[in-house]
Design a protein around this motif. Structure first.
Motif, PDB file in Angstrom:
ATOM      1  N   ALA A 187       0.994  -1.003   0.223  1.00 25.14           N
ATOM      2  CA  ALA A 187      -0.467   0.152   0.043  1.00 25.14           C
ATOM      3  C   ALA A 187       1.042   1.169  -0.132  1.00 25.14           C
ATOM      4  O   ALA A 187       1.634   1.672   0.860  1.00 25.14           O
ATOM      5  N   SER A 188       0.699   2.030  -0.718  1.00 24.81           N
ATOM      6  CA  SER A 188       1.055   3.209  -1.168  1.00 24.81           C
ATOM      7  C   SER A 188       0.478   4.759  -0.196  1.00 24.81           C
ATOM      8  O   SER A 188      -0.666   4.334   0.455  1.00 24.81           O
ATOM      9  N   THR A 189       1.072   5.559  -0.016  1.00 22.99           N
ATOM     10  CA  THR A 189       0.759   6.558   0.647  1.00 22.99           C
ATOM     11  C   THR A 189      -0.634   6.751   0.261  1.00 22.99           C
ATOM     12  O   THR A 189      -1.482   7.955   0.436  1.00 22.99           O
ATOM     13  N   GLY A 190      -0.449   7.499  -1.653  1.00 21.60           N
ATOM     14  CA  GLY A 190      -1.699   7.489  -2.164  1.00 21.60           C
ATOM     15  C   GLY A 190      -3.150   6.892  -2.062  1.00 21.60           C
ATOM     16  O   GLY A 190      -3.653   7.375  -1.445  1.00 21.60           O
ATOM     17  N   TYR A 191      -2.504   5.793  -1.709  1.00 24.63           N
ATOM     18  CA  TYR A 191      -3.686   4.371  -0.948  1.00 24.63           C
ATOM     19  C   TYR A 191      -3.777   4.814  -0.152  1.00 24.63           C
ATOM     20  O   TYR A 191      -5.522   4.846   0.430  1.00 24.63           O
ATOM     21  N   THR A 192      -3.518   5.157   0.932  1.00 22.16           N
ATOM     22  CA  THR A 192      -4.320   5.665   2.423  1.00 22.16           C
ATOM     23  C   THR A 192      -5.044   6.801   2.155  1.00 22.16           C
ATOM     24  O   THR A 192      -6.085   7.256   2.561  1.00 22.16           O
ATOM     25  N   LYS A 193      -4.348   8.117   2.123  1.00 24.91           N
ATOM     26  CA  LYS A 193      -4.866   9.065   1.598  1.00 24.91           C
ATOM     27  C   LYS A 193      -6.251   8.478   1.233  1.00 24.91           C
ATOM     28  O   LYS A 193      -7.076   9.798   1.597  1.00 24.91           O
ATOM     29  N   ASP A 194      -6.745   8.691  -0.155  1.00 22.97           N
ATOM     30  CA  ASP A 194      -7.953   8.060  -0.725  1.00 22.97           C
ATOM     31  C   ASP A 194      -8.822   7.402   0.399  1.00 22.97           C
ATOM     32  O   ASP A 194     -10.098   7.873   0.502  1.00 22.97           O
ATOM     33  N   ASP A 195      -7.889   6.983   0.987  1.00 21.05           N
ATOM     34  CA  ASP A 195      -9.117   5.500   1.656  1.00 21.05           C
ATOM     35  C   ASP A 195      -9.357   6.433   2.336  1.00 21.05           C
ATOM     36  O   ASP A 195     -11.090   6.143   3.370  1.00 21.05           O
ATOM     37  N   VAL A 196      -8.684   6.979   3.749  1.00 24.08           N
ATOM     38  CA  VAL A 196      -8.711   7.778   4.503  1.00 24.08           C
ATOM     39  C   VAL A 196     -10.051   9.106   3.937  1.00 24.08           C
ATOM     40  O   VAL A 196     -11.929   9.466   4.722  1.00 24.08           O
ATOM     41  N   ARG A 197      -9.456   9.552   3.251  1.00 25.50           N
ATOM     42  CA  ARG A 197     -11.159  10.920   2.963  1.00 25.50           C
ATOM     43  C   ARG A 197     -12.439  10.022   2.828  1.00 25.50           C
ATOM     44  O   ARG A 197     -13.322  10.860   2.707  1.00 25.50           O
ATOM     45  N   GLU A 198     -11.900   8.859   1.522  1.00 20.61           N
ATOM     46  CA  GLU A 198     -13.508   8.183   1.233  1.00 20.61           C
ATOM     47  C   GLU A 198     -14.024   7.742   3.073  1.00 20.61           C
ATOM     48  O   GLU A 198     -15.258   7.963   2.382  1.00 20.61           O
ATOM     49  N   TYR A 199     -13.707   7.634   4.002  1.00 18.83           N
ATOM     50  CA  TYR A 199     -13.926   6.937   4.898  1.00 18.83           C
ATOM     51  C   TYR A 199     -14.152   8.210   6.322  1.00 18.83           C
ATOM     52  O   TYR A 199     -14.681   7.417   7.224  1.00 18.83           O
ATOM     53  N   LEU A 200     -13.575   8.638   6.228  1.00 19.48           N
ATOM     54  CA  LEU A 200     -13.255   9.363   7.319  1.00 19.48           C
ATOM     55  C   LEU A 200     -14.494  10.631   7.879  1.00 19.48           C
ATOM     56  O   LEU A 200     -14.689  11.018   6.471  1.00 19.48           O
ATOM     57  N   GLY A 201     -15.459   9.770   9.118  1.00 20.98           N
ATOM     58  CA  GLY A 201     -16.585  10.540   9.283  1.00 20.98           C
ATOM     59  C   GLY A 201     -16.833  11.574  10.214  1.00 20.98           C
ATOM     60  O   GLY A 201     -15.663  11.205  10.788  1.00 20.98           O
ATOM     61  N   LEU A 202     -17.754  12.115  10.256  1.00 23.93           N
ATOM     62  CA  LEU A 202     -18.354  12.850  11.252  1.00 23.93           C
ATOM     63  C   LEU A 202     -19.636  12.620  11.577  1.00 23.93           C
ATOM     64  O   LEU A 202     -20.477  12.436  10.927  1.00 23.93           O
ATOM     65  N   ASP A 203     -19.646  11.866  13.063  1.00 25.81           N
ATOM     66  CA  ASP A 203     -20.845  11.771  13.694  1.00 25.81           C
ATOM     67  C   ASP A 203     -20.944  12.359  14.670  1.00 25.81           C
ATOM     68  O   ASP A 203     -20.772  13.106  15.565  1.00 25.81           O
ATOM     69  N   THR A 204     -22.729  12.904  13.988  1.00 22.89           N
ATOM     70  CA  THR A 204     -23.246  13.951  15.041  1.00 22.89           C
ATOM     71  C   THR A 204     -24.982  13.148  15.640  1.00 22.89           C
ATOM     72  O   THR A 204     -25.436  14.065  16.064  1.00 22.89           O
ATOM     73  N   ASP A 205     -24.682  11.675  15.701  1.00 25.57           N
ATOM     74  CA  ASP A 205     -26.043  11.460  16.117  1.00 25.57           C
ATOM     75  C   ASP A 205     -25.732  12.151  18.111  1.00 25.57           C
ATOM     76  O   ASP A 205     -27.204  11.907  18.311  1.00 25.57           O
ATOM     77  N   GLN A 206     -24.652  12.560  18.387  1.00 27.05           N
ATOM     78  CA  GLN A 206     -25.295  12.605  19.949  1.00 27.05           C
ATOM     79  C   GLN A 206     -25.317  14.250  19.800  1.00 27.05           C
ATOM     80  O   GLN A 206     -25.432  14.550  20.860  1.00 27.05           O
ATOM     81  N   VAL A 207     -24.950  15.371  18.913  1.00 24.23           N
ATOM     82  CA  VAL A 207     -25.866  16.657  18.783  1.00 24.23           C
ATOM     83  C   VAL A 207     -26.747  16.105  18.718  1.00 24.23           C
ATOM     84  O   VAL A 207     -27.715  16.348  17.909  1.00 24.23           O
ATOM     85  N   ASP A 208     -27.679  17.030  19.123  1.00 30.64           N
ATOM     86  CA  ASP A 208     -29.448  17.757  19.004  1.00 30.64           C
ATOM     87  C   ASP A 208     -29.639  18.394  17.974  1.00 30.64           C
ATOM     88  O   ASP A 208     -29.064  19.181  18.268  1.00 30.64           O
ATOM     89  N   ASN A 209     -31.084  17.829  17.034  1.00 32.88           N
ATOM     90  CA  ASN A 209     -32.499  18.714  16.084  1.00 32.88           C
ATOM     91  C   ASN A 209     -30.915  19.070  15.282  1.00 32.88           C
ATOM     92  O   ASN A 209     -31.112  19.814  14.881  1.00 32.88           O
ATOM     93  N   VAL A 210     -30.080  18.473  15.058  1.00 28.37           N
ATOM     94  CA  VAL A 210     -28.507  18.000  13.439  1.00 28.37           C
ATOM     95  C   VAL A 210     -29.812  17.847  12.506  1.00 28.37           C
ATOM     96  O   VAL A 210     -30.350  17.389  12.054  1.00 28.37           O
TER      97      VAL A 210
END
Length: 228
Positions: A187-210
């Motif tokens: 795995a190259s650094t380019g592969y890791t970069k694409d993988d992170v951009r694709e799957y790194l997310g934001l969890d707002t489940d605990q924030v009210d009324n989003v």
């Protein structure tokens, strides 16, 4: 002398009578009302003062008139005027061409009128929408100024079927961080970069009324090879 005069009258009457009968041979004059039962018929109108070739269009209900086309112009004549069908092919063809041209022009004019009415209706709808939006904004401003309570505002908006008032808080955020990834051997650094951009997310489940429909973020990733 009297017999001579009578003979002259009879002779004169007999000489004129065939003219009326032979002027339009094999054709029985009919009223325009009768001829209008078959719209589009080419006829010769037998008016008292003139003879016009025309195309019968339709009888106007309740008016005692028939709409005809003479020299390409739409006219209304008395329904009891007599006429005979045109038998000359050249004349019939010319009248048919005039009728087609008139029909196309009338169709375009009708289409233009419909388009104009649609445009007017759309403009009225847009004006009505703008006016309702202005009324809603005015009521909300009065609420913000303390002139109208929240309950009164809600009832007013519901009464006129306007969108309910829902104040919003716009949240802007910045998140920075880092973590290590143990890549596969190939795995190259380019592969890791694409993988992170694709799957790194934001969890707002605990924030009210989003309002998730308004959630937007972008992941910027910088990946470098690192040795322990």
């Amino acid at each position: 002398m009297t017999n001579i005069m009578q003979q002259r009258v009879l002779t004169s009457d007999r000489s004129r009578a065939p003219l009326a009968l032979t002027a339009y041979p094999h054709q029985q004059p009919q009223s325009l009302a009768e001829l209008s039962a078959a719209p589009g018929r080419a006829v010769t109108i037998l008016d008292a003062d003139r003879r016009d070739n025309a195309v019968v269009l339709r009888q106007a209900e309740g008016t005692g008139t028939v709409q005809v086309l003479i020299n390409g112009q739409d006219r209304s004549l008395r329904a009891d005027i007599r006429a005979v069908p045109v038998t000359d092919p050249a004349t019939a063809l010319r009248l048919a061409q005039q009728a087609v041209a008139w029909a196309l022009t009338a169709e375009r004019a009708a289409a233009d009128r419909v388009s104009g009415l649609v445009e007017q209706d759309e403009e009225q709808q847009r004006r009505h929408t703008r006016e309702l939006a202005e009324i809603r904004s005015y009521a909300i401003d009065r609420h913000r100024d303390g002139d109208i309570c929240r309950e009164g505002l809600d009832k007013f908006l519901a009464r006129f079927d306007l969108d309910p008032y829902q104040p919003l808080h716009r949240v802007q955020f910045t998140i920075t961080g880092s973590f290590y990834v143990k890549p596969n051997d190939d795995a190259s650094t380019g592969y890791t970069k694409d993988d992170v951009r694709e799957y790194l997310g934001l969890d707002t489940d605990q924030v009210d009324n989003v309002d998730l429909d308004t959630l937007a973020f972008d992941v910027t990733v910088d990946v470098k090879a690192h040795s322990e």
